[in-house]
Design an enzyme around this catalytic site. Structure first.
Site, mmCIF file in Angstrom:
data_model
loop_
_atom_site.group_PDB
_atom_site.id
_atom_site.type_symbol
_atom_site.label_atom_id
_atom_site.label_comp_id
_atom_site.label_asym_id
_atom_site.label_seq_id
_atom_site.Cartn_x
_atom_site.Cartn_y
_atom_site.Cartn_z
ATOM 1 N N THR A 123 -40.534 -65.350 27.692
ATOM 2 C CA THR A 123 -39.243 -65.582 27.031
ATOM 3 C C THR A 123 -39.249 -64.980 25.623
ATOM 4 O O THR A 123 -38.280 -64.308 25.219
ATOM 5 C CB THR A 123 -38.968 -67.105 26.959
ATOM 6 O OG1 THR A 123 -38.969 -67.624 28.288
ATOM 7 C CG2 THR A 123 -37.641 -67.403 26.287
ATOM 8 N N ASN A 168 -36.935 -63.351 40.157
ATOM 9 C CA ASN A 168 -37.786 -64.544 40.292
ATOM 10 C C ASN A 168 -37.263 -65.559 41.309
ATOM 11 O O ASN A 168 -37.997 -66.428 41.740
ATOM 12 C CB ASN A 168 -37.956 -65.241 38.936
ATOM 13 C CG ASN A 168 -36.636 -65.559 38.279
ATOM 14 O OD1 ASN A 168 -35.844 -64.666 38.009
ATOM 15 N ND2 ASN A 168 -36.377 -66.823 38.032
ATOM 16 N N THR A 201 -51.461 -66.954 13.911
ATOM 17 C CA THR A 201 -52.861 -66.837 14.346
ATOM 18 C C THR A 201 -52.937 -66.669 15.860
ATOM 19 O O THR A 201 -52.303 -67.425 16.608
ATOM 20 C CB THR A 201 -53.657 -68.092 13.902
ATOM 21 O OG1 THR A 201 -53.506 -68.206 12.492
ATOM 22 C CG2 THR A 201 -55.125 -67.984 14.281
ATOM 23 N N CYS A 230 -29.245 -79.336 41.745
ATOM 24 C CA CYS A 230 -28.464 -80.561 41.869
ATOM 25 C C CYS A 230 -28.464 -81.249 40.510
ATOM 26 O O CYS A 230 -29.497 -81.691 40.046
ATOM 27 C CB CYS A 230 -29.113 -81.459 42.906
ATOM 28 S SG CYS A 230 -28.206 -82.971 43.139
#
Ligand code: PLP
Length: 375
Positions: free
Chosen positions: A72, A151, A237, A325
């Protein structure tokens, strides 16, 4: 209770060798790669060896690999910087992209007023390349963002062909390769794509790490500001254990790609045969799909949709939805909504996704579970 994990497009279990590699690094190699002492230099060396190893798998040079926290982030970075820094004024994408691309395109449209065009999707899930060429005939600084493997349904886009089309029309080309890296060979020397990306947890690596391939001299600028990590392209980092785990996972996937793909394809064939026997009338969503993915419409009564995944879960079977749903109302997936007829959309669709850790027993368990639910 026997369990069957058949949701590998969502995420995959870690490869045991990856766990070993990561545990060693977490225990022994905890230095910060920016430190100049020996622990830091050791961490730096692990970081750069991982980068080299990943670059080799896609035939890139090491300097073209930038580590990110996930797929993402890589999608967001590429698309944001293309608009902000490379002065892209139009994005061509499709309505069946992952939300990491779809929602980013919409956010950029709202923020920068860029044009967003959607290329047509055929009913078999294929991108309409004639329409893409038509859209590209309008000359504007453009970024094409089209995924390699979908996907949800697993359709494979012809990466070479689309790269060529984009080159011919002087458009930048970004492809979300999260579902294909490690499963289909990609050679960025052969395929003139500008940006691709990966997420380690889709190929038996850890969650929370990914990478972007950014072609040399592409000119992207950072999304985050801070330290000089990743040559200033991505401050923060570096998570050495995650990065080394990802490199190991990708190395294993690429090394075993022939045998694993054949094995997984045979499991997919077995599933289709079983479905044909027990559920005549079932349909496969999408054509020319990747061996790891099978999205189907089940010839079940609509009343079975809401509880289908729940019932399978109770039996230890993990698959994914084709229809969402939410709060009691059925909302079809944005991908299926683009390609299925209104009738088929009402029927239950499920996504079965495989890895080399699956066996025929897992499939038998799934079929048995589905038979019980159908009644
Ligand atoms: N793109 C595709 C095609 C995906 O399947 C996924 C994950 O499901 C992502 C992007 C997001 O990746 P991540 O979970 O690493 O952010």
């Amino acid at each position: 209770m026997k369990k069957a994990y058949l949701d590998n497009a969502s995420t995959t279990p870690l490869h045991p060798e990856v766990i070993l590699e990561m545990t060693k690094i977490l225990t022994e190699d905890y230095g910060n790669p920016s430190s100049t002492h020996s622990l830091g230099r050791n961490a730096k060396s692990i970081l750069e060896l991982s980068r080299k190893s990943i670059a080799k798998q896609i035939n890139a040079s090491a300097s073209e690999i930038i580590f990110t926290s996930c797929g993402t982030e890589a999608n967001n970075w590429i698309m944001h910087s293309a608009v902000k820094d490379l002065k892209v004024v139009r994005i061509i994408t499709s309505k069946i992209e992952h939300h990491a691309v779809l929602y980013t395109a919409i956010a950029l449209q709202n923020q920068y007023g860029i044009q967003v065009d959607y290329v047509n999707i055929k009913s078999n899930g294929e991108v309409d390349l004639t329409h893409l060429v038509e859209l590209l005939s309008e000359e504007k600084k453009t970024l094409v963002s089209l995924m390699h493997v979908n996907n949800e349904i697993g359709t494979i886009m012809d990466l070479d062909r689309v790269s060529q089309i984009c080159r011919e029309h002087h458009a930048l080309f970004h492809s979300d390769t999260v579902q294909s890296i490690g499963k289909i060979k990609i050679d960025v020397q052969q395929t003139p794509v500008d940006f691709i990306l990966a997420s380690a947890h889709k190929f038996h690596g850890p969650k929370g790490v990914g990478f972007a391939f950014v072609r040399k001299n592409a000119g992207l600028q950072p999304l985050f500001f801070g330290g000089e990590q990743e040559k200033g392209q991505r401050a923060g980092t570096e998570a050495i254990h995650q990065i080394a785990g990802m490199a190991k996972a990708l190395e294993l996937s690429c090394q075993n790609i022939e045998t694993e793909s054949q094995y997984i394809a045979s499991l997919k064939d077995y599933t289709i045969e079983k479905l044909k026997t027990h559920f005549p009338g079932f349909k496969i969503n999408g054509e020319k799909t990747l061996y790891t993915l099978l999205n189907i419409v089940l010839p079940f009564d609509e009343s079975k949709i809401a509880m289908l995944l729940f019932h399978l879960d109770m039996k230890g079977i993990a698959v994914s939805r084709g229809s969402a749903c939410q709060s009691g109302s059925i909302r079809p997936s944005h991908v299926l909504a683009e390609m299925l007829s209104a009738d088929d959309l009402k029927k239950p669709s499920i996504r079965i996704s495989f890895s080399h850790f699956n066996t025929k027993e897992d499939i038998d368990l799934l079929i048995e579970g589905l038979r019980e639910i159908r009644g």
